[in-house]
Design a protein around this motif. Structure first.
Motif, PDB file in Angstrom:
ATOM      1  N   ARG A 132      58.188 -19.056 -20.912  1.00 47.47           N
ATOM      2  CA  ARG A 132      59.677 -18.967 -20.716  1.00 47.47           C
ATOM      3  C   ARG A 132      60.591 -19.045 -21.734  1.00 47.47           C
ATOM      4  O   ARG A 132      61.304 -17.647 -22.395  1.00 47.47           O
ATOM      5  CB  ARG A 132      60.959 -19.598 -19.094  1.00 47.47           C
ATOM      6  N   MET A 133      60.597 -19.993 -23.091  1.00 44.37           N
ATOM      7  CA  MET A 133      61.537 -19.992 -24.129  1.00 44.37           C
ATOM      8  C   MET A 133      60.834 -18.515 -25.394  1.00 44.37           C
ATOM      9  O   MET A 133      61.673 -17.929 -26.020  1.00 44.37           O
ATOM     10  CB  MET A 133      61.526 -21.055 -24.449  1.00 44.37           C
ATOM     11  N   ALA A 134      59.548 -18.795 -25.015  1.00 41.25           N
ATOM     12  CA  ALA A 134      58.648 -17.690 -26.163  1.00 41.25           C
ATOM     13  C   ALA A 134      59.480 -15.751 -25.476  1.00 41.25           C
ATOM     14  O   ALA A 134      59.542 -15.279 -26.122  1.00 41.25           O
ATOM     15  CB  ALA A 134      57.548 -17.322 -26.290  1.00 41.25           C
ATOM     16  N   VAL A 135      59.320 -15.838 -24.105  1.00 41.80           N
ATOM     17  CA  VAL A 135      60.023 -14.981 -23.188  1.00 41.80           C
ATOM     18  C   VAL A 135      61.179 -14.678 -23.685  1.00 41.80           C
ATOM     19  O   VAL A 135      61.425 -13.154 -23.746  1.00 41.80           O
ATOM     20  CB  VAL A 135      59.231 -14.093 -22.130  1.00 41.80           C
ATOM     21  N   GLU A 136      61.835 -15.216 -23.467  1.00 39.09           N
ATOM     22  CA  GLU A 136      63.232 -14.910 -23.470  1.00 39.09           C
ATOM     23  C   GLU A 136      63.831 -14.461 -25.154  1.00 39.09           C
ATOM     24  O   GLU A 136      64.401 -13.848 -25.802  1.00 39.09           O
ATOM     25  CB  GLU A 136      64.349 -16.414 -23.789  1.00 39.09           C
ATOM     26  N   GLN A 137      63.495 -15.097 -25.982  1.00 40.17           N
ATOM     27  CA  GLN A 137      63.150 -15.298 -27.880  1.00 40.17           C
ATOM     28  C   GLN A 137      62.521 -13.197 -27.907  1.00 40.17           C
ATOM     29  O   GLN A 137      63.111 -12.094 -28.667  1.00 40.17           O
ATOM     30  CB  GLN A 137      61.791 -15.711 -28.859  1.00 40.17           C
ATOM     31  N   VAL A 138      61.415 -12.712 -27.010  1.00 49.89           N
ATOM     32  CA  VAL A 138      60.855 -11.924 -27.326  1.00 49.89           C
ATOM     33  C   VAL A 138      61.814 -10.835 -27.248  1.00 49.89           C
ATOM     34  O   VAL A 138      62.221  -9.552 -27.445  1.00 49.89           O
ATOM     35  CB  VAL A 138      59.476 -11.401 -27.055  1.00 49.89           C
ATOM     36  N   LYS A 139      62.230 -11.005 -25.928  1.00 50.23           N
ATOM     37  CA  LYS A 139      63.700 -10.060 -24.649  1.00 50.23           C
ATOM     38  C   LYS A 139      64.889 -10.095 -26.203  1.00 50.23           C
ATOM     39  O   LYS A 139      65.028  -8.924 -25.746  1.00 50.23           O
ATOM     40  CB  LYS A 139      64.372 -10.897 -23.653  1.00 50.23           C
ATOM     41  N   ALA A 140      65.049 -11.177 -26.456  1.00 47.71           N
ATOM     42  CA  ALA A 140      66.420 -10.577 -27.204  1.00 47.71           C
ATOM     43  C   ALA A 140      66.158  -9.532 -28.184  1.00 47.71           C
ATOM     44  O   ALA A 140      67.344  -9.144 -28.642  1.00 47.71           O
ATOM     45  CB  ALA A 140      66.953 -11.806 -27.471  1.00 47.71           C
ATOM     46  N   TRP A 141      65.119  -9.473 -28.963  1.00 45.33           N
ATOM     47  CA  TRP A 141      65.102  -8.528 -30.181  1.00 45.33           C
ATOM     48  C   TRP A 141      64.756  -7.576 -29.261  1.00 45.33           C
ATOM     49  O   TRP A 141      64.873  -6.862 -29.625  1.00 45.33           O
ATOM     50  CB  TRP A 141      63.281  -9.121 -30.481  1.00 45.33           C
ATOM     51  N   TYR A 142      64.450  -7.403 -28.081  1.00 44.56           N
ATOM     52  CA  TYR A 142      63.699  -5.934 -27.628  1.00 44.56           C
ATOM     53  C   TYR A 142      65.552  -5.562 -27.325  1.00 44.56           C
ATOM     54  O   TYR A 142      65.455  -4.203 -27.627  1.00 44.56           O
ATOM     55  CB  TYR A 142      63.018  -6.414 -26.564  1.00 44.56           C
ATOM     56  N   ASP A 143      66.575  -6.318 -26.700  1.00 39.62           N
ATOM     57  CA  ASP A 143      67.148  -5.972 -26.482  1.00 39.62           C
ATOM     58  C   ASP A 143      68.034  -5.184 -27.922  1.00 39.62           C
ATOM     59  O   ASP A 143      68.703  -4.112 -28.091  1.00 39.62           O
ATOM     60  CB  ASP A 143      68.213  -6.826 -25.934  1.00 39.62           C
ATOM     61  N   ALA A 144      67.873  -6.319 -28.934  1.00 43.30           N
ATOM     62  CA  ALA A 144      68.402  -5.266 -30.154  1.00 43.30           C
ATOM     63  C   ALA A 144      67.635  -4.241 -30.560  1.00 43.30           C
ATOM     64  O   ALA A 144      68.334  -3.700 -31.219  1.00 43.30           O
ATOM     65  CB  ALA A 144      67.708  -6.831 -31.107  1.00 43.30           C
ATOM     66  N   VAL A 145      66.366  -4.471 -30.363  1.00 42.17           N
ATOM     67  CA  VAL A 145      65.748  -2.152 -30.787  1.00 42.17           C
ATOM     68  C   VAL A 145      65.783  -1.911 -30.471  1.00 42.17           C
ATOM     69  O   VAL A 145      66.923  -0.748 -30.638  1.00 42.17           O
ATOM     70  CB  VAL A 145      64.192  -2.847 -30.301  1.00 42.17           C
ATOM     71  N   ARG A 146      66.834  -2.173 -28.803  1.00 39.99           N
ATOM     72  CA  ARG A 146      67.071  -0.885 -27.575  1.00 39.99           C
ATOM     73  C   ARG A 146      68.271  -0.166 -28.473  1.00 39.99           C
ATOM     74  O   ARG A 146      68.766   0.632 -27.785  1.00 39.99           O
ATOM     75  CB  ARG A 146      67.027  -0.865 -26.144  1.00 39.99           C
ATOM     76  N   GLU A 147      68.998  -1.050 -28.500  1.00 42.85           N
ATOM     77  CA  GLU A 147      70.786  -1.492 -28.922  1.00 42.85           C
ATOM     78  C   GLU A 147      70.456  -0.451 -30.608  1.00 42.85           C
ATOM     79  O   GLU A 147      71.659  -0.211 -30.297  1.00 42.85           O
ATOM     80  CB  GLU A 147      71.735  -2.114 -29.267  1.00 42.85           C
ATOM     81  N   LEU A 148      69.766   0.091 -30.934  1.00 42.40           N
ATOM     82  CA  LEU A 148      68.989   0.505 -32.805  1.00 42.40           C
ATOM     83  C   LEU A 148      69.684   1.915 -31.169  1.00 42.40           C
ATOM     84  O   LEU A 148      70.037   3.046 -32.486  1.00 42.40           O
ATOM     85  CB  LEU A 148      68.854   0.983 -33.213  1.00 42.40           C
ATOM     86  N   ASN A 149      68.480   2.595 -30.489  1.00 42.39           N
ATOM     87  CA  ASN A 149      68.507   3.955 -29.804  1.00 42.39           C
ATOM     88  C   ASN A 149      67.676   4.630 -30.912  1.00 42.39           C
ATOM     89  O   ASN A 149      68.437   5.546 -31.274  1.00 42.39           O
ATOM     90  CB  ASN A 149      70.343   4.503 -29.851  1.00 42.39           C
ATOM     91  N   LEU A 150      66.907   4.134 -31.169  1.00 42.07           N
ATOM     92  CA  LEU A 150      65.788   4.864 -32.361  1.00 42.07           C
ATOM     93  C   LEU A 150      65.304   5.916 -31.715  1.00 42.07           C
ATOM     94  O   LEU A 150      65.582   6.754 -30.134  1.00 42.07           O
ATOM     95  CB  LEU A 150      64.603   4.012 -32.658  1.00 42.07           C
ATOM     96  N   PRO A 151      65.661   7.552 -32.594  1.00 38.56           N
ATOM     97  CA  PRO A 151      65.114   8.676 -32.071  1.00 38.56           C
ATOM     98  C   PRO A 151      63.532   8.983 -31.457  1.00 38.56           C
ATOM     99  O   PRO A 151      62.751   7.916 -32.407  1.00 38.56           O
ATOM    100  CB  PRO A 151      64.884   9.536 -33.713  1.00 38.56           C
ATOM    101  N   ALA A 152      63.423  10.155 -31.434  1.00 43.86           N
ATOM    102  CA  ALA A 152      61.958   9.738 -30.103  1.00 43.86           C
ATOM    103  C   ALA A 152      61.218  10.450 -31.075  1.00 43.86           C
ATOM    104  O   ALA A 152      61.430  11.337 -32.427  1.00 43.86           O
ATOM    105  CB  ALA A 152      63.038  11.370 -29.590  1.00 43.86           C
ATOM    106  N   ASN A 153      59.849  10.449 -30.468  1.00 43.21           N
ATOM    107  CA  ASN A 153      58.775  10.862 -31.710  1.00 43.21           C
ATOM    108  C   ASN A 153      59.128  12.642 -32.053  1.00 43.21           C
ATOM    109  O   ASN A 153      58.958  13.728 -31.365  1.00 43.21           O
ATOM    110  CB  ASN A 153      57.711  11.386 -30.580  1.00 43.21           C
ATOM    111  N   PRO A 154      59.119  12.383 -33.245  1.00 39.95           N
ATOM    112  CA  PRO A 154      59.059  13.925 -33.730  1.00 39.95           C
ATOM    113  C   PRO A 154      58.655  15.103 -33.502  1.00 39.95           C
ATOM    114  O   PRO A 154      58.680  16.377 -33.249  1.00 39.95           O
ATOM    115  CB  PRO A 154      58.688  14.055 -35.474  1.00 39.95           C
TER     116      PRO A 154
END
Length: 648
Positions: free
Chosen positions: A558-580
């Protein structure tokens, strides 16, 4: 024998034969090896029975991937294994063959290491410093060795960046008997390394002087060239800065995690030696063995789940030094793809203006992004039988790359049996019958709990899906800085449910799955538990050793999942562009107006949902009127005929 990188070029090769006066060869004596059986090639060569026995020779076209393929028979099938290379040599007639070997795009064979006899090394040892040849390079070297009298042409538009890449070009006459380097290629390479660039230039002059090398460039007569400045606006600059900050945080977290990784690697090696030598395990090794046991495979798994489990195993087995190397490689790929994606808006604007002026447009791209899109589709549970996969938005190749590297840098530990994995690992797949405005729709359910068909209506699982999604959302509603988390810290207060928490907070479970207090808990009928329902505050002192190990494994997961999820949330907040590629294809008119000349088989296409009227993104196979091998040829024809005015 004409070898190139793609079967699409078979038609180009036939066209070239016509251009030099060999129309009869092109029309009646040409064969695509990949489409032929493993039998006698001569019987498969005739498109017109009237030419049988009347025309000698012909052109056999093969791709490099076909060149290294072989039959499925052998040890299991009981028959004699036969390779495509054997077929080619047999058709040529063996050592007496004095026809042409044309290696088009020959840089595909550059990764070659030769032994003292000039053979490609496929089993490296100390004498080759652990280096081995790629299968393609080994096949190219072997084909030339078995056809010693053949004429050879090496054709490539890619310059040789290192002398070691010349190893497969044995017919240049730069090494071997009768040359300045009679011992072989390794002697030539040693001299080139010692003498440097000047010697390389002299050898190029020598090859050109004796007619062994021909270098040409296309004419730029009547061509205009302009560099478009100011591509990056403020929004792109802000996104770039935020992405750089995130990668910096990843590096700091990875550096802090190196000590734990190395400790785990050391214990794993100690455990391996103890088991091999038959020594009894001390308490520390026994605990490490039990807590790190691999349990990812839980009986029936989809192919996507098996692939994901295997990927996690590879991530966990990476050595700390290798992980740092992988970090920098991913770092470079990410920012390259981000820079490419930042140019798409301006490219679309320029293309539309050109179309309005009555011109046609050709767009060049460095990559298709298909690999990352396929990964996203597989994580969503799609397989070959999913004929209607639909997303709410285009997959972002930079985002998928970044999420992939996060799992590599911070791999989840082996999933304990009975634990349901996190659903946030799946991309945003369009659900049937779900409310599009639901605030926690970012955590999509797996494909086994929802359907992806456009239009239909099936709400039988809606309540359960919505409840589970709310639970997962709630499990991480606190804003957590991922760089501050460690999968194996003993300080886990940020995950604990304190005594003064809200009334609707999740109840804790002990290691055996019973509630820690009298409040009822929502249990699944199959006895499994969601990762966010794993207790973090059970009293380990009152557990048996086996129960404690069982509990610690779940808690660490659970702790490892929490860590990965926190990183994933940070990535999604970037709102990266779609595939060119997908953006260009869809925003310049879609598949009916844009000719796509790429090697990918699947693509994302924006469609209208015939029931809701909404615009959705479907992940579908490319279609063509003829065979799949002729897809790019067909697209090129549509562009050249003016039926499509944009080509990518």
């Amino acid at each position: 024998v004409w070898v190139s990188v793609s079967s699409d070029l078979y038609q180009d090769a036939k066209r070239d034969l016509v251009d030099i006066g060999l129309r009869r060869f092109a029309e009646d004596r040409s064969l695509l090896l990949g489409k032929a059986g493993y039998g006698n090639l001569e019987d498969q060569f005739y498109s017109d029975e009237r030419t049988r026995g009347k025309v000698e020779g012909g052109m056999l076209f093969s791709t490099y991937s076909t060149l290294i393929s072989k039959t499925g028979r052998g040890k299991k099938g009981g028959g004699e294994e036969k390779t495509r290379l054997d077929q080619i040599v047999e058709w040529c007639g063996g050592e007496e063959f004095d026809g042409l070997l044309m290696f088009d795009e020959c840089h595909k064979a550059k990764n070659v290491t030769l032994d003292e006899n000039g053979n490609a090394v496929t089993d490296p040892d100390k004498s080759t410093r652990g280096k081995e040849s790629s299968k393609t390079a080994a096949a190219v070297v072997e084909l030339q060795r078995r056809l010693p009298r053949a004429r050879v042409v090496y054709c490539s538009a890619t310059s040789v960046s290192d002398p070691s890449n010349l190893g497969f070009m044995g017919r240049l006459g730069l090494w071997g008997p009768g040359t300045e380097h009679p011992v072989g290629f390794n002697q030539f390479l040693e001299v080139m390394d010692r003498l440097g660039t000047g010697a390389l230039e002299l050898h190029s002059l020598h090859l050109k002087a004796k007619g062994a090398m021909l270098a040409r460039t296309l004419s730029y007569s009547n061509c205009e060239f302009s560099l478009v400045p100011n591509v990056m606006d403020k929004d792109v600059a802000t996104l770039y800065d935020k992405a750089a900050d995130l990668w910096h945080d990843l590096y700091i977290a990875l550096t802090n995690d190196m000590k734990r990784r190395q400790g785990a690697m050391d214990l794993s090696e100690q455990l391996r030696k103890a088991v091999t030598e038959g020594r009894p395990l001390d308490p520390e090794l026994r605990r490490f063995r039990d807590e790190s046991a691999d349990s990812d495979d839980e009986g029936e798994m989809t192919q996507a789940e098996k692939t994901a489990a295997e990927y996690r195993r590879k991530c966990r087995s990476k050595k700390p030094k290798m992980v740092k190397t992988l970090y920098w490689g991913a770092h470079q790929r990410f920012f390259r793809s981000l820079c490419i994606a930042s140019k798409v808006d301006l490219a679309i604007k320029e293309a539309r203006e050109a179309l309005e002026d009555g011109k046609c447009v050709v767009v060049g791209l460095q990559s298709t992004g298909e690999a990352r899109a396929n990964d996203a589709a597989k994580k969503a549970g799609m397989d070959d039988d999913d004929h209607d996969p639909t997303f709410e938005a285009f997959v972002s190749a930079p985002q998928e790359d970044l999420m992939r590297v996060i799992l590599l840098l911070f791999p989840l530990p082996p999933k304990p049996r009975g634990v349901i994995p996190p659903e946030f690992l799946y991309p945003k797949k369009k659900e049937r019958g779900c409310d599009d405005n639901e605030e926690d729709s970012a955590s999509a359910p797996s494909s086994r709990e929802s359907s992806s068909t456009i239009g239909g209506n099936d709400s039988s699982n809606d309540d359960e899906v919505s409840t589970e999604k709310r639970k997962e959302k709630k499990a991480s509603k606190k804003k957590v800085d991922p760089s501050k988390l460690s999968c194996f810290d003993t300080d886990i207060s940020f995950l604990d449910d304190s005594d003064d928490s809200d009334d609707d907070s999740d109840d804790e479970m002990d290691a055996q799955g019973s509630c820690a207090d009298s409040k009822p808990r929502r249990f699944r009928s199959d006895g499994k538990v969601h990762w966010y329902d794993i207790s973090m505050t059970a009293n380990e002192d009152k557990m048996s050793e086996s129960a404690r190990t069982f509990y610690i494994r779940r808690k660490q997961y659970r702790m490892a999942v929490e860590q990965v999820k926190a990183w994933y949330d940070a990535v999604r907040e970037l709102n990266l562009p779609a595939n060119p590629l997908d953006r260009l294809l869809n925003e310049l008119g879609g598949p009916t107006k844009v000719a796509e000349l790429t090697g990918r088989k699947m693509r994302q296409v924006e469609r209208t949902d015939y029931v809701t009227g909404e615009r959705v993104v479907r992940y579908e196979k490319r279609e063509c009127e003829g065979s799949l091998d002729m897809m790019n040829v067909e697209e090129r024809t549509h562009f050249q005929d003016g039926r499509k005015l944009v080509a990518i």
